[in-house]
Design an enzyme around this catalytic site. Structure first.
Site, PDB file in Angstrom:
ATOM      1  N   ALA A  66       0.759  -1.088   0.017  1.00  0.00           N
ATOM      2  CA  ALA A  66       0.117  -0.132   0.023  1.00  0.00           C
ATOM      3  C   ALA A  66       0.822   1.150   0.030  1.00  0.00           C
ATOM      4  O   ALA A  66       0.485   2.035  -0.702  1.00  0.00           O
ATOM      5  CB  ALA A  66      -1.012  -0.012   1.269  1.00  0.00           C
ATOM      6  N   TYR A  67       1.760   1.112   0.939  1.00  0.00           N
ATOM      7  CA  TYR A  67       2.611   2.398   0.919  1.00  0.00           C
ATOM      8  C   TYR A  67       3.468   2.743  -0.450  1.00  0.00           C
ATOM      9  O   TYR A  67       3.518   3.822  -0.898  1.00  0.00           O
ATOM     10  CB  TYR A  67       3.644   2.306   1.978  1.00  0.00           C
ATOM     11  N   ALA A  68       3.932   1.601  -0.830  1.00  0.00           N
ATOM     12  CA  ALA A  68       4.817   1.868  -2.310  1.00  0.00           C
ATOM     13  C   ALA A  68       3.930   2.227  -3.494  1.00  0.00           C
ATOM     14  O   ALA A  68       3.997   3.216  -4.219  1.00  0.00           O
ATOM     15  CB  ALA A  68       5.484   0.461  -2.726  1.00  0.00           C
ATOM     16  N   SER A 100       1.354   4.081  -3.113  1.00  0.00           N
ATOM     17  CA  SER A 100       0.737   5.643  -2.743  1.00  0.00           C
ATOM     18  C   SER A 100       2.061   6.379  -3.312  1.00  0.00           C
ATOM     19  O   SER A 100       1.942   7.465  -3.760  1.00  0.00           O
ATOM     20  CB  SER A 100       0.401   6.072  -1.237  1.00  0.00           C
TER      21      SER A 100
END
Length: 241
Positions: free
Chosen positions: A148-150, A152
């Site tokens: 999810a972080y990557a 975003s």
């Protein structure tokens, strides 16, 4: 007088960016989301050094609040030359396990927040200025738990390149800095000594990055020596990728 807005400027890398830009002669607008005490300390440090700074609260994903942030910068200092969008959120979990409410909050801050801040910056930054976003080397590393972080931050990189092209003829550069593991208070507090030591072995330079390492890259992209650097992702990570 050159004027910079730094979102997420009250702590960590953003706080060091505020210091560097103030040292370079910028009047700095320190944006913060909630912690006014830290923002006030950042401003106090700059003012005591004989420079100019103010603190302005704004949720970066709220278009009304962000417009008011830019209004305040223009009212205080006459315009905006550099926007450093350092505000962001980190959520790490396997894709199969991630709470979708956490995903929604992550995307709101990292993707919508970047879009909203860049939208105002595109409308207001003066000729000769710079817009500098923050991604993460996690996009290229593609480590487990970072889905999810990557994702975003991949969106941040796409926004950066497209905005650089859309500002054709404006003499405004748009770039992204993508730090690797960096020894901020937040990162050090969230990990034990073993995990920190493992992270420090990843770069060929065999250490963690520091907020100063990243702030120097931002200062370069904000200054006159980088005018031919545009639409790029600068992976400031000691050579991990």
């Amino acid at each position: 007088m050159k004027v910079a807005i730094v979102t997420g400027g009250s702590r960590g890398i953003g706080r060091q960016v505020v210091r560097w830009l103030a040292t370079e002669g910028f009047a700095v607008v320190v944006n913060y989301a909630a912690n006014q005490d830290d923002a006030d300390l950042a401003v106090k440090e700059v003012v005591e050094a004989g420079r100019r700074a103010i603190a302005v609260r704004a949720d970066v994903a709220d278009e009304v609040a962000v417009a008011a942030l830019f209004d305040r910068a223009e009212q205080a200092y006459g315009g905006v030359d550099v926007v450093v969008h350092a505000a962001g959120r980190t959520v790490l979990a396997p894709i199969a396990d991630l709470d979708l409410a956490d995903l929604d909050d992550l995307l709101r801050v990292n993707v919508r927040g970047t879009f909203v801040v860049n939208q105002q910056a595109a409308r207001r930054v003066r000729a000769g200025g710079a817009i500098i976003n923050f991604s993460a080397s996690a996009v290229a590393l593609a480590a487990e738990g970072h889905g999810a972080y990557a994702a975003s931050k991949g969106a941040v990189e796409a926004i950066t390149l497209i905005l650089a092209r859309e500002l054709r003829g404006r003499d405004v550069t748009v770039n992204t800095v993508a730090p690797g593991p960096t020894a901020t208070d937040g990162m050090m507090d969230d990990r034990d000594d073993v995990a920190i030591a493992q992270l420090a072995t990843q770069p060929p330079l065999q250490r963690l990055g520091t907020p100063e390492d990243i702030a120097e890259v931002v200062a370069f992209l904000a200054g006159p020596a980088s005018r031919w650097v545009n639409g790029q992702v600068v992976r400031a990570n000691g050579g991990i990728v």
